[in-house]
Design a protein around this motif. Sequence first.
Motif, short mmCIF file in Angstrom:
data_model
loop_
_atom_site.label_atom_id
_atom_site.label_comp_id
_atom_site.label_asym_id
_atom_site.label_seq_id
_atom_site.Cartn_x
_atom_site.Cartn_y
_atom_site.Cartn_z
N THR A 267 1.32 -0.98 -0.27
CA THR A 267 -0.30 -0.30 0.06
C THR A 267 1.28 1.27 0.65
O THR A 267 2.71 0.99 0.62
N HIS B 206 -10.23 -5.76 6.49
CA HIS B 206 -10.07 -5.04 5.33
C HIS B 206 -11.54 -5.48 4.68
O HIS B 206 -11.13 -4.61 3.43
N ASN C 18 -11.58 -3.34 0.59
CA ASN C 18 -10.64 -2.70 1.47
C ASN C 18 -11.29 -2.11 2.13
O ASN C 18 -12.54 -2.21 2.37
N LEU D 121 -0.68 -5.79 1.77
CA LEU D 121 -0.60 -4.73 3.02
C LEU D 121 0.46 -4.71 3.75
O LEU D 121 0.75 -5.46 5.18
N THR E 250 -3.42 1.34 6.30
CA THR E 250 -4.24 0.48 5.30
C THR E 250 -5.39 1.71 6.10
O THR E 250 -6.20 0.71 5.25
N TYR F 192 -7.50 3.64 2.41
CA TYR F 192 -8.43 3.49 1.32
C TYR F 192 -10.01 3.89 2.18
O TYR F 192 -11.06 4.46 1.02
#
Length: 260
Positions: free
Chosen positions: A2, A96, A185, A171, A212, A215
């Motif tokens: 990421t 996620h 995500n 990630l 993370t 998003y």
Amino acid sequence: MTTIQGDHIRRPHDLAEGGLAALAPPASSAYFLDVDGTLLDIKPHPGDVVADPALQELLMALQEKAGGAVALISGRTIQDIDRIFAPLRLPAAGTHGAMLRFDDGSTADAQSAPLQAVSGTVEAFVAAHPGLLFENKGAALTIHFRQRPELRPEVLALLSQCAIESDFVVLEGKMVAELKLVEFNKGTAIGTFMGLSPFSGRKPVFVGDDVTDEYGFDIVNKMDGLSIRVDRVEHPTKAHFRLVEPAALRAQLMTLLTAF
């Protein structure tokens, strides 16, 4: 892995005392909250994290004030989220966004056969390196290296090689790295919730602490919502606002409740 890209990277503003109540009142807002590093301090071992009664009462009160529009958004599995917050069971996104539990208690859980095909390789690597911790979440394979930070390059190299072999993404978070399905995500999870009752028609608020969570910040910003990163260090972020620690978030939530 990421990375943060795009034209909306900024230095977040420090959220003023009472800022959450002023910008996102419960009658018209939907609250999406990360767990580790956001609501609760990060612990040396993931299994050590448990919500205290005061936090549980705070979340229950927030859920009532917001007409049920409160969800937990985490890289953990929903089963682990429930362990942390038991007996409280909120709408939640785990792994996620690959696992979802909706307001009515129904669930959606993505599983990946190709991901499980490489789980033996990842687990064998962890077994050969004492101090690493492996989690098989079904839709993600996770390596915690908090006890062995010097192994970070090797962990990322292994997961990156596995990602090349199929439609996975790596990630990296705070002393953790995951191999996961590319199509899910935290942003996709929030988007799904926002299309459903009791979240739809409200202003989305997402609070997270790690790369993370970018998003989630991105999709909330596109919905004209409120994005807040909990972080002592001013990392590049898409979040509009910053709080320094979980205790500061709790104080904001408490002020929000007492103001309405």
